[in-house]
Design a protein around this motif. Structure first.
Motif, PDB file in Angstrom:
ATOM      1  N   ALA A 152      35.502  43.508  35.370  1.00  0.00           N
ATOM      2  CA  ALA A 152      37.286  44.659  35.790  1.00  0.00           C
ATOM      3  C   ALA A 152      36.168  45.972  36.795  1.00  0.00           C
ATOM      4  O   ALA A 152      37.462  46.250  37.591  1.00  0.00           O
ATOM      5  CB  ALA A 152      36.597  45.632  34.312  1.00  0.00           C
ATOM      6  N   GLY A 153      34.931  46.037  37.215  1.00  0.00           N
ATOM      7  CA  GLY A 153      34.495  45.944  38.308  1.00  0.00           C
ATOM      8  C   GLY A 153      35.189  45.603  40.153  1.00  0.00           C
ATOM      9  O   GLY A 153      35.656  46.349  40.549  1.00  0.00           O
ATOM     10  N   VAL A 154      35.410  44.337  39.856  1.00  0.00           N
ATOM     11  CA  VAL A 154      36.197  43.653  40.724  1.00  0.00           C
ATOM     12  C   VAL A 154      37.387  44.218  41.374  1.00  0.00           C
ATOM     13  O   VAL A 154      38.079  44.903  42.493  1.00  0.00           O
ATOM     14  CB  VAL A 154      36.830  42.075  40.688  1.00  0.00           C
ATOM     15  CG1 VAL A 154      37.669  41.590  42.068  1.00  0.00           C
ATOM     16  CG2 VAL A 154      34.961  41.371  41.167  1.00  0.00           C
ATOM     17  N   ARG A 155      38.123  44.631  40.316  1.00  0.00           N
ATOM     18  CA  ARG A 155      39.603  45.362  39.756  1.00  0.00           C
ATOM     19  C   ARG A 155      39.278  46.325  40.391  1.00  0.00           C
ATOM     20  O   ARG A 155      40.141  47.226  41.253  1.00  0.00           O
ATOM     21  CB  ARG A 155      40.682  45.296  38.644  1.00  0.00           C
ATOM     22  CG  ARG A 155      41.664  46.160  38.309  1.00  0.00           C
ATOM     23  CD  ARG A 155      42.136  46.670  36.696  1.00  0.00           C
ATOM     24  NE  ARG A 155      42.673  45.264  36.886  1.00  0.00           N
ATOM     25  CZ  ARG A 155      43.458  44.796  36.062  1.00  0.00           C
ATOM     26  NH1 ARG A 155      43.325  45.564  34.977  1.00  0.00           N
ATOM     27  NH2 ARG A 155      43.967  44.466  35.751  1.00  0.00           N
ATOM     28  N   GLN A 156      38.376  47.167  40.242  1.00  0.00           N
ATOM     29  CA  GLN A 156      38.367  48.900  40.422  1.00  0.00           C
ATOM     30  C   GLN A 156      37.652  48.556  42.228  1.00  0.00           C
ATOM     31  O   GLN A 156      38.186  50.009  43.177  1.00  0.00           O
ATOM     32  CB  GLN A 156      36.647  49.572  39.902  1.00  0.00           C
ATOM     33  CG  GLN A 156      36.744  50.660  40.373  1.00  0.00           C
ATOM     34  CD  GLN A 156      37.646  51.793  39.581  1.00  0.00           C
ATOM     35  OE1 GLN A 156      38.568  51.284  39.140  1.00  0.00           O
ATOM     36  NE2 GLN A 156      37.507  53.327  39.803  1.00  0.00           N
TER      37      GLN A 156
END
Length: 420
Positions: A356-360
């Motif tokens: 999720a952090g990479v997507r963000q």
């Protein structure tokens, strides 16, 4: 009977130095657990002792024993931790819009990244003549320490918050640990474990205060550096979820060491990912002031209101030219199912938080679309099936008739099949 490659324990605040042969947790010059200690090494001695055959064959983290803070006469307590695979993730890459690889540490013996530290803890405890090991945990460290304590023949007493997932608590119970559910938060359980350590003399595994625990975790940095060297390309970013901050700090230290010793040509930037409901390290790094000490997130493994290793984590982010991002619980649960359906990797919410952090970070332009990212999945999904149930639509009940299947997916009409 020596540990000559370890020079000293150094306080991260005042730089006071202490004998690394003693059982010591924090610098006494500071109140509470503020004076976190750093293990300082003689890298010439390590380089002489390490067989720098960077070939990608990693049976366990003990390939890097020359780097680990254990005496040469210590009885190593191991279950084969480390040596986890680094997977290409083409379908996940398409979904995230950036080339992504996955380091799956949910494949460690007890199903989580923390086994890297627990092996060191029990090895050190036995060498020090301690019969009881302890820690505070939301579940994963409890299970991990209990498993290694059983392997090493030590008693294990764990402090967990009262709302820790039942699935995670079954595991340390099976391993024979005493699991004490504290009516309070993880931070209250943590404080109690420290008080008990002082009162009873038990060996404390808490990674944020036991200086040797981060050193076990840093083997993931060694492995990623070696696996990157074999692939011929160092990733631009490595993403980890953050609770107390130990994992990010350790991974950076390990990768940096391999670079400084000349085993790899470059270093990655670290991306630290926190849940919006447990954002203390993110806020400290971005100088947002004091964070709320109450941690609330579906990712219980990183639900830490008062992280004890903020200094080391922020230093890792800064030194690597990395950064920290926040994601909400919905994004974490979405990432859990995304990782599962694209690559067949089942991660618990804290492990999926890195996805999720990479997507963000891609959406914010922090990570460029022509860069490469490694995501570390820190825990196996069966650790928290309740999170998975929240993330999915559940099962579809049907009657035992083929017409029910046809209603869902189309296809031949059983009533007319074979009529001609």
């Amino acid at each position: 009977m020596t540990m000559d490659h370890v020079e000293t324990l150094e306080c991260t605040l005042c730089e006071a130095e202490y004998d690394p042969d003693q059982v010591m947790y924090t610098c006494p010059e500071h109140e509470g657990v503020a004076g976190i200690l750093e293990v300082i090494y003689d890298y010439d001695a390590i380089n002489d002792a390490f067989d720098a055959d960077v070939d990608g064959v990693i049976d366990s983290q003990w390939k890097y024993e020359a780097f680990l803070p254990v005496h040469d006469d210590a009885e190593v307590v191991t279950l084969g931790e480390g040596g986890t695979d680094l997977f290409d993730a083409p379908h996940l890459s398409d979904a995230l819009g950036v080339e992504t690889l996955v380091k799956d540490d949910g494949r460690n013996p007890t199903g989580c990244f923390k086994d890297r530290a627990s092996s060191i803890a029990v090895t050190k405890a036995k060498r020090a003549g301690r019969d009881v090991v302890t820690c505070a945990s939301t579940g994963n460290a409890a299970a991990s320490l209990a498993g290694y304590a059983a392997r090493g023949g030590l008693d294990c007493r764990i402090f967990v918050p009262g709302d820790a997932p039942e699935g995670k608590l079954a595991q340390p119970l099976v391993y024979g640990a005493d699991v004490l559910a504290v009516e309070g938060s993880y931070d209250e359980a943590y404080d109690l474990s420290v008080d008990v350590t002082d009162a009873y003399g038990w060996y404390n595994r808490n990674a944020a205060i036991n200086p040797f625990q981060v050193e076990g975790k840093r083997t993931v940095g060694h492995e990623l550096a070696e696996q990157s060297a074999v692939r011929g390309e160092v990733p631009d970013w490595i993403a980890f979820s953050m609770g107390d901050g130990c994992t990010t700090a350790g991974a950076w230290k390990g990768f940096r060491e391999f670079h400084e010793l000349g085993y790899v040509d470059d270093t990655p930037k670290m991306l630290g990912v926190q849940a919006e409901g447990a954002s203390a390290i993110h806020d400290a790094f971005h100088e947002h002031g004091d964070a709320d000490e109450v941690a609330e997130t579906v990712a219980d493994s990183i639900a830490v209101g008062r992280p004890r290793n903020t200094v080391k984590a922020c230093r890792a982010l800064e030194e690597s030219d990395g950064t920290a991002v926040l994601v909400d619980d919905e994004a974490i649960l979405d990432a859990e199912t995304l990782l599962g359906r694209t690559e067949g990797i089942y991660a618990e919410p804290a492990g999926a938080a890195a996805v999720a952090g990479v997507r963000q970070a891609v959406a914010e332009g922090v990570i460029d679309r022509d860069e490469t990212v490694v995501v570390n999945s820190t825990g196996f999904g069966l650790k928290d099936t309740a999170g998975a149930q929240r993330a999915t639509e559940g099962v579809t009940p049907i009657d035992p008739r083929i017409e029910e299947v046809s209603a869902l997916y189309g296809g031949p009409d059983p009533a007319t099949e074979g009529a001609e």
